[in-house]
Design a protein around this motif. Sequence first.
Motif, PDB file in Angstrom:
ATOM      1  N   THR A 120      -4.607 -30.773 -35.898  1.00 50.83           N
ATOM      2  CA  THR A 120      -4.346 -31.653 -37.025  1.00 50.83           C
ATOM      3  C   THR A 120      -3.788 -30.832 -38.169  1.00 50.83           C
ATOM      4  O   THR A 120      -4.357 -29.815 -38.543  1.00 50.83           O
ATOM      5  N   LYS A 135      -2.515 -35.642 -46.445  1.00 54.99           N
ATOM      6  CA  LYS A 135      -2.441 -36.641 -45.393  1.00 54.99           C
ATOM      7  C   LYS A 135      -2.587 -35.919 -44.055  1.00 54.99           C
ATOM      8  O   LYS A 135      -2.028 -34.842 -43.861  1.00 54.99           O
ATOM      9  N   ASP A 183       2.447 -39.109 -48.760  1.00 50.54           N
ATOM     10  CA  ASP A 183       3.815 -39.647 -48.712  1.00 50.54           C
ATOM     11  C   ASP A 183       4.532 -39.606 -50.065  1.00 50.54           C
ATOM     12  O   ASP A 183       5.712 -39.266 -50.140  1.00 50.54           O
ATOM     13  N   ARG A 224       2.002 -27.082 -45.483  1.00 53.09           N
ATOM     14  CA  ARG A 224       1.031 -27.756 -44.633  1.00 53.09           C
ATOM     15  C   ARG A 224       0.055 -26.708 -44.134  1.00 53.09           C
ATOM     16  O   ARG A 224       0.359 -25.513 -44.168  1.00 53.09           O
ATOM     17  N   LYS A 240      -1.959 -35.251 -40.205  1.00 52.74           N
ATOM     18  CA  LYS A 240      -0.868 -35.514 -39.269  1.00 52.74           C
ATOM     19  C   LYS A 240      -1.218 -34.839 -37.956  1.00 52.74           C
ATOM     20  O   LYS A 240      -1.597 -33.670 -37.947  1.00 52.74           O
TER      21      LYS A 240
END
Length: 339
Positions: free
Chosen positions: A306, A297, A312, A271, A299
């Motif tokens: 962020t 995505k 997913d 991430r 989050k």
Amino acid sequence: MKPFQPDLVYFEPAALDYPLGKELYEKYKHTSIPVEMTTSHNRITSLPGDTELEKYRIAKRTLVVGIRKTLTFDTSKPSAEYAIPLATGCMGHCHYCYLQTTMGARPYVRAYVNLDDIFQATDKYIAERSPEVTRFEAACTSDPVGIEHITGSLKKAIEFMGERELGRLRFVTKYANVDSLLDAKHNGHTRFRFSVNADYVVKNFEPATSPLADRIEAAGKVARAGYPLGFIIAPIMIFDGWEDQYADLIHKLHDTLPHVDDLTFELITHRFTKTAKNIIEKRYPKTKLEMNEEERKKKWGRYGRTKYVYQDVHMEAIRVHMKTLVEQYFPQAEISYLT
Ligand code: SF4
């Protein structure tokens, strides 16, 4: 890989009042490595280097020996209650390392020599939570094994915790120089974790750390020395052939390690934040690190930051693949988290 030696060493004057500070000062004064004094380990303004990038690279090879003044420990959820500060900074050049954002303009390696003060504070935290066990993470802001051959502080922390009924230590490393820690009286109170990854990730994104094979060999030694063992596989990435490469990794661990009953896995997918991306692109302009916001995505993280995580469908693929592998080859292990 040879253990790290700095290109430049700074000392805070007060560090020389402590045995470890004095010892390091005497040691480095008799080498060809330049030794300087600095008023504060938080503000080193005289680092050499013409460009920001050059300064960064030099800073990563600079050791600052100082005093830990703040003896309020940060929390370190979920894997421990508190972060025990033995050092800050790391000589590794992992492109994705979160220290890039947290350490900002001070990426040099700081080692703290007032260990007794740090241990006293540790005892206070243990007493506060008694009769609960309190866990301390020693690798929140550094890789403590990477400089252990210089400071010896980690061994002291391991033995300190070995004597504490209600204290536990844990840390993670990408360095294989573990020999000095094998005879430490750990009493089973330290979980020794290694950060491992697929070949592609280690080769492309983890310069200036120990090769994977050496880390796995070191993990074997640590297991044979009776430490509770752990592996962090992070960041787990998706790239061409990722499934096979992660399977190879788990096979290698399985084939090389002796049987360990007390074994944990922490699995973290890749991430990034926008801030991290900007810094990484400046510091490692040729990086192959995939950081395309469009493909990720969003989050919402803590402090309104962020994070860009995998979609997913990719998350699920990673989850299923990694869980199946670990459960198949290490049925006795606990997966502490897979995130
Ligand atoms: S070894 Fe760990 S602390 Fe050091 S640069 Fe790599 S990820 Fe960061």
